[in-house]
Write an enzyme that holds these catalytic residues in place. Structure first.
Site, PDB file in Angstrom:
ATOM      1  N   ASP A  84       0.883  -1.252  -0.017  1.00  0.00           N
ATOM      2  CA  ASP A  84       0.130   0.080   0.162  1.00  0.00           C
ATOM      3  C   ASP A  84       0.936   1.346   0.139  1.00  0.00           C
ATOM      4  O   ASP A  84       1.667   1.539   1.035  1.00  0.00           O
ATOM      5  CB  ASP A  84      -0.933   0.165   1.015  1.00  0.00           C
ATOM      6  CG  ASP A  84      -2.057   0.900   1.059  1.00  0.00           C
ATOM      7  OD1 ASP A  84      -1.758   2.408   0.737  1.00  0.00           O
ATOM      8  OD2 ASP A  84      -3.298   0.529   1.358  1.00  0.00           O
TER       9      ASP A  84
ATOM     10  N   THR B 113     -12.184  -6.831  -7.172  1.00  0.00           N
ATOM     11  CA  THR B 113     -13.444  -6.646  -6.395  1.00  0.00           C
ATOM     12  C   THR B 113     -13.222  -5.004  -6.129  1.00  0.00           C
ATOM     13  O   THR B 113     -14.217  -4.505  -5.403  1.00  0.00           O
ATOM     14  CB  THR B 113     -13.706  -7.282  -5.321  1.00  0.00           C
ATOM     15  OG1 THR B 113     -12.474  -7.232  -4.404  1.00  0.00           O
ATOM     16  CG2 THR B 113     -13.773  -8.683  -5.468  1.00  0.00           C
ATOM     17  N   ALA B 114     -12.510  -4.327  -6.712  1.00  0.00           N
ATOM     18  CA  ALA B 114     -12.328  -2.781  -6.563  1.00  0.00           C
ATOM     19  C   ALA B 114     -13.147  -2.025  -7.388  1.00  0.00           C
ATOM     20  O   ALA B 114     -14.450  -1.524  -7.132  1.00  0.00           O
ATOM     21  CB  ALA B 114     -10.966  -2.378  -6.304  1.00  0.00           C
ATOM     22  N   ARG B 115     -12.600  -1.365  -8.493  1.00  0.00           N
ATOM     23  CA  ARG B 115     -13.308  -0.712  -9.473  1.00  0.00           C
ATOM     24  C   ARG B 115     -12.875  -1.528 -10.855  1.00  0.00           C
ATOM     25  O   ARG B 115     -11.621  -1.908 -10.989  1.00  0.00           O
ATOM     26  CB  ARG B 115     -12.899   0.587  -9.461  1.00  0.00           C
ATOM     27  CG  ARG B 115     -13.458   1.534  -8.427  1.00  0.00           C
ATOM     28  CD  ARG B 115     -15.031   1.434  -8.515  1.00  0.00           C
ATOM     29  NE  ARG B 115     -15.715   2.191  -7.456  1.00  0.00           N
ATOM     30  CZ  ARG B 115     -16.352   1.496  -6.613  1.00  0.00           C
ATOM     31  NH1 ARG B 115     -16.484   0.110  -6.370  1.00  0.00           N
ATOM     32  NH2 ARG B 115     -17.047   2.241  -5.770  1.00  0.00           N
TER      33      ARG B 115
ATOM     34  N   ASP C 210     -15.443  -9.067 -10.313  1.00  0.00           N
ATOM     35  CA  ASP C 210     -16.699  -8.517  -9.773  1.00  0.00           C
ATOM     36  C   ASP C 210     -17.071  -7.364 -10.366  1.00  0.00           C
ATOM     37  O   ASP C 210     -18.305  -6.754 -10.446  1.00  0.00           O
ATOM     38  CB  ASP C 210     -16.757  -8.388  -8.373  1.00  0.00           C
ATOM     39  CG  ASP C 210     -18.168  -8.037  -7.864  1.00  0.00           C
ATOM     40  OD1 ASP C 210     -18.893  -8.756  -7.980  1.00  0.00           O
ATOM     41  OD2 ASP C 210     -18.050  -6.857  -7.326  1.00  0.00           O
TER      42      ASP C 210
ATOM     43  N   GLU D  98     -20.412  -1.148 -16.809  1.00  0.00           N
ATOM     44  CA  GLU D  98     -21.129  -1.990 -16.353  1.00  0.00           C
ATOM     45  C   GLU D  98     -22.608  -2.240 -16.716  1.00  0.00           C
ATOM     46  O   GLU D  98     -23.627  -2.472 -15.871  1.00  0.00           O
ATOM     47  CB  GLU D  98     -21.138  -1.744 -14.752  1.00  0.00           C
ATOM     48  CG  GLU D  98     -19.763  -2.177 -14.297  1.00  0.00           C
ATOM     49  CD  GLU D  98     -19.509  -2.202 -12.562  1.00  0.00           C
ATOM     50  OE1 GLU D  98     -20.390  -1.620 -12.047  1.00  0.00           O
ATOM     51  OE2 GLU D  98     -18.424  -2.772 -12.157  1.00  0.00           O
TER      52      GLU D  98
ATOM     53  N   HIS E  11     -20.788  -6.903  -9.890  1.00  0.00           N
ATOM     54  CA  HIS E  11     -20.485  -5.780  -9.095  1.00  0.00           C
ATOM     55  C   HIS E  11     -21.406  -6.101  -7.766  1.00  0.00           C
ATOM     56  O   HIS E  11     -22.062  -5.168  -7.355  1.00  0.00           O
ATOM     57  CB  HIS E  11     -20.873  -4.515  -9.391  1.00  0.00           C
ATOM     58  CG  HIS E  11     -19.968  -3.289  -8.802  1.00  0.00           C
ATOM     59  ND1 HIS E  11     -19.773  -2.293  -9.383  1.00  0.00           N
ATOM     60  CD2 HIS E  11     -19.771  -3.470  -7.467  1.00  0.00           C
ATOM     61  CE1 HIS E  11     -19.063  -1.568  -8.645  1.00  0.00           C
ATOM     62  NE2 HIS E  11     -19.213  -1.981  -7.289  1.00  0.00           N
ATOM     63  N   ILE E  12     -21.462  -7.316  -7.200  1.00  0.00           N
ATOM     64  CA  ILE E  12     -22.055  -7.706  -6.025  1.00  0.00           C
ATOM     65  C   ILE E  12     -21.133  -7.991  -4.704  1.00  0.00           C
ATOM     66  O   ILE E  12     -21.737  -8.340  -3.677  1.00  0.00           O
ATOM     67  CB  ILE E  12     -23.146  -8.810  -6.263  1.00  0.00           C
ATOM     68  CG1 ILE E  12     -21.978 -10.143  -6.748  1.00  0.00           C
ATOM     69  CG2 ILE E  12     -24.263  -8.595  -7.220  1.00  0.00           C
ATOM     70  CD1 ILE E  12     -22.972 -11.334  -6.804  1.00  0.00           C
TER      71      ILE E  12
END
Length: 315
Positions: A170, A230-232, A256, A261, A288-289
């Site tokens: 990070d 699973t972010a953007r 995801d 979308e 996107h769940i």
């Protein structure tokens, strides 16, 4: 009369909590962005999910606005710098759905590694292929997490008992950010790319993270690595990821989120790109769940009520 506009579906706890603070809540989950811009001058508070763009023009029209509450974590739809200049508090609720996102990331990865989606489809057709659906185990693998905020750190917690080597990078956390998770090793981006069998993205969408996972990024990763996002959607360059999956440079992907979308708006090029993606067997896809559970719906409402209460009290 203090009024709050709620532009998306939410748990009743949110309206109940805001009402207890003295607000009149207009719950209009079907309101359009255009209608929202037209009526926003009447409101002191605004609750959004993802369809409303709170940019400079919007904020200029929102003369009475004191706070914007985001159901979720993605803040790329709000001009936070200009909001601060206008004295508008901007509040998000990643604490409310971080567990759901982490569980989804792990669930998608387990589905991929065990060929569960294909096996399920085949068994329903009375096709019995054990050897063709032989999976691979997470134990002994190295998983790198890029972005160690709310969801990245929560995902790391889910991996504690799986016998994996867990790496984290990070850029904006001070050294020692993973000290309370002794099974996690802090490293740099190159370390994640060079050592990881699986890389999971847990990043906001910014100019810096847009298309982070592109062809050059993939070439620096281990051959056959698995990518989890699973972010953007725009944190990856879809064309590059699909091409890498097709030629085996990536061993699989769990996605995801997507760059577009709204399938009804696909260009011809996008339709072709997503046809190629959907034809692949080594991917697990979801609409996107991640973070979209019954429990997280309430938790996000609880978090926003608490944060709005503090922001208004301290205003």
């Amino acid at each position: 009369m203090k009024r709050v506009l709620i532009t998306d579906d939410c748990h009743p706890f949110l309206t109940e909590g805001l009402t207890a603070m003295g607000y009149v809540c207009d719950f209009l989950p079907d309101i359009t962005p255009e209608e929202t811009r037209r009526v926003i001058p009447q409101y002191e508070g605004l609750i959004i999910n993802s369809k409303i763009l709170v940019n400079r023009e919007f904020l200029d029209a929102a003369a009475q606005l004191r706070f914007v509450g985001r159901l979720g974590s993605g803040m790329e739809i709000v001009d936070r710098i200009y909001a601060a200049e206008r004295g508008v508090a901007v509040l998000s609720s990643p604490e409310g759905n971080r567990n759901a996102v982490a569980e989804q990331a792990l669930g998608m990865l387990l589905a991929l590694s065990n060929n569960l989606l294909r096996a399920d489809r085949e068994v329903r057709q009375n096709i019995w292929r054990r050897e063709a659906n032989r999976g691979w185990e997470l134990q002994g693998k190295t998983l790198g997490i890029i972005g160690f905020g709310h969801t990245g750190s929560q995902f790391a917690r889910k991996l504690a008992g799986l016998g994996m080597t867990v790496l984290a990078w990070d850029k904006y956390q001070p050294a020692g950010y993973a000290d309370d998770l002794p099974w996690v090793e802090e490293t740099d981006l190159a370390g994640v790319q060079e050592r990881s069998d699986i890389i999971s993205l847990h990043l906001p969408l910014t100019a810096e993270t847009r298309h982070l996972a592109d062809a050059a990024f993939i070439e620096r990763c281990r051959p056959g690595a698995v990518l989890v996002n699973t972010a953007r959607g725009a944190c990856i360059r879809t064309e590059d990821v699909v091409a890498a999956l097709e030629r085996g440079r990536l061993g699989g992907a769990c996605l995801d989120v997507f760059e577009n979308e709204k399938p009804a708006t696909f260009s011809e090029a996008e339709r072709d790109l997503y046809r190629r993606l959907h034809a692949l067997e080594n991917v697990v896809l979801a609409p996107h769940i991640a973070g979209w559970t019954h429990e997280s719906k309430r938790r996000m409402a609880e978090v926003l009520v608490e944060k709005i209460g503090r922001a208004v009290t301290n205003d």
